[in-house]
Design a protein around this motif. Sequence first.
Motif, PDB file in Angstrom:
ATOM      1  N   TYR A  23       9.783  11.049  50.174  1.00  0.00           N
ATOM      2  CA  TYR A  23      10.283  11.562  51.449  1.00  0.00           C
ATOM      3  C   TYR A  23      11.544  12.374  51.154  1.00  0.00           C
ATOM      4  CZ  TYR A  23      13.983   8.008  51.451  1.00  0.00           C
ATOM      5  OH  TYR A  23      15.083   7.261  51.142  1.00  0.00           O
ATOM      6  N   CYS A  59       8.423   8.288  58.153  1.00  0.00           N
ATOM      7  CA  CYS A  59       7.506   7.649  57.202  1.00  0.00           C
ATOM      8  C   CYS A  59       7.301   6.194  57.589  1.00  0.00           C
ATOM      9  CB  CYS A  59       8.055   7.777  55.783  1.00  0.00           C
ATOM     10  SG  CYS A  59       8.192   9.487  55.234  1.00  0.00           S
ATOM     11  N   GLY A 113       3.846  10.939  57.547  1.00  0.00           N
ATOM     12  CA  GLY A 113       5.088  11.511  57.033  1.00  0.00           C
ATOM     13  C   GLY A 113       4.871  12.309  55.759  1.00  0.00           C
ATOM     14  N   LEU A 160       2.159   6.730  53.147  1.00  0.00           N
ATOM     15  CA  LEU A 160       3.427   7.163  53.732  1.00  0.00           C
ATOM     16  C   LEU A 160       4.065   8.169  52.785  1.00  0.00           C
ATOM     17  CD1 LEU A 160       4.821   3.736  54.984  1.00  0.00           C
ATOM     18  CD2 LEU A 160       3.561   5.458  56.291  1.00  0.00           C
ATOM     19  N   GLY A 161       4.600   9.243  53.349  1.00  0.00           N
ATOM     20  CA  GLY A 161       5.272  10.250  52.539  1.00  0.00           C
ATOM     21  C   GLY A 161       4.327  11.160  51.771  1.00  0.00           C
ATOM     22  N   ALA A 171       6.943   5.641  48.958  1.00  0.00           N
ATOM     23  CA  ALA A 171       6.827   6.967  49.579  1.00  0.00           C
ATOM     24  C   ALA A 171       7.752   8.000  48.947  1.00  0.00           C
ATOM     25  CB  ALA A 171       7.133   6.864  51.079  1.00  0.00           C
TER      26      ALA A 171
END
Length: 227
Positions: A138, A197, A188, A163-164, A136
Amino acid sequence: MDTGAVNELVAIPPGRVTLSDRRTQTSWQVEVAAFRISPFPVTQAWYAQVTSLRPSSSQGRRLPVEGVSWWDAVQFCNELSRRERLTPAYHLHVGAGTAQWVTSADGYRLPTEAEWEHACRADTTGPRYGRLEDVAWYQGNSGGQVRPVGGKQPNGWGLYDMLGNVWDWCWDIYDAEVYDTYRVLRGGGWADEHWSCRASVRRRSHPTFRIDDVGFRVARSMPPNRT
């Protein structure tokens, strides 16, 4: 990453997922039928090809499109369906603020949040399908900006950036009694801390809002009796 496969959907097997909401301290199980989903968030190049629009605050062909509302996303799905001579999945009345999902349609649509979480987890049970830094973009590693799709490792079903990077719009209304028409966001984004996330995290936004860390990916239902 195979950039030529950005528009090719990945087949997701059927399964069961447990959704949870921290605000209400509730959880519920959902049976998910087999479906297909895009392996990457919709890119700016793909969005521009279909709509001739470039709404994102950070420009780049392989960047995820962002700054798109939920209404923008479902209209993209319908236009993409028409271009590919598929039946649009939605009856939309934007002025009235109403949208109906035609579940028998073979066209493109947004995933439900149960489909999204099932696809994100890819048969894993932890908060993430891999180590955060590996899967991810983030707050801790994005450098404060959105990143090209596919730059991190995919999950076990070949899906990137679940994710992210950017949040994904989902079809579902978050909580009609409390938040009216607000829709669900999942996954996220590049500006979020690590705790956002995770596969189970739910966020909400008004369907007309356009935010610089929110995008979407598309899905299609499987024909009956096909896995």
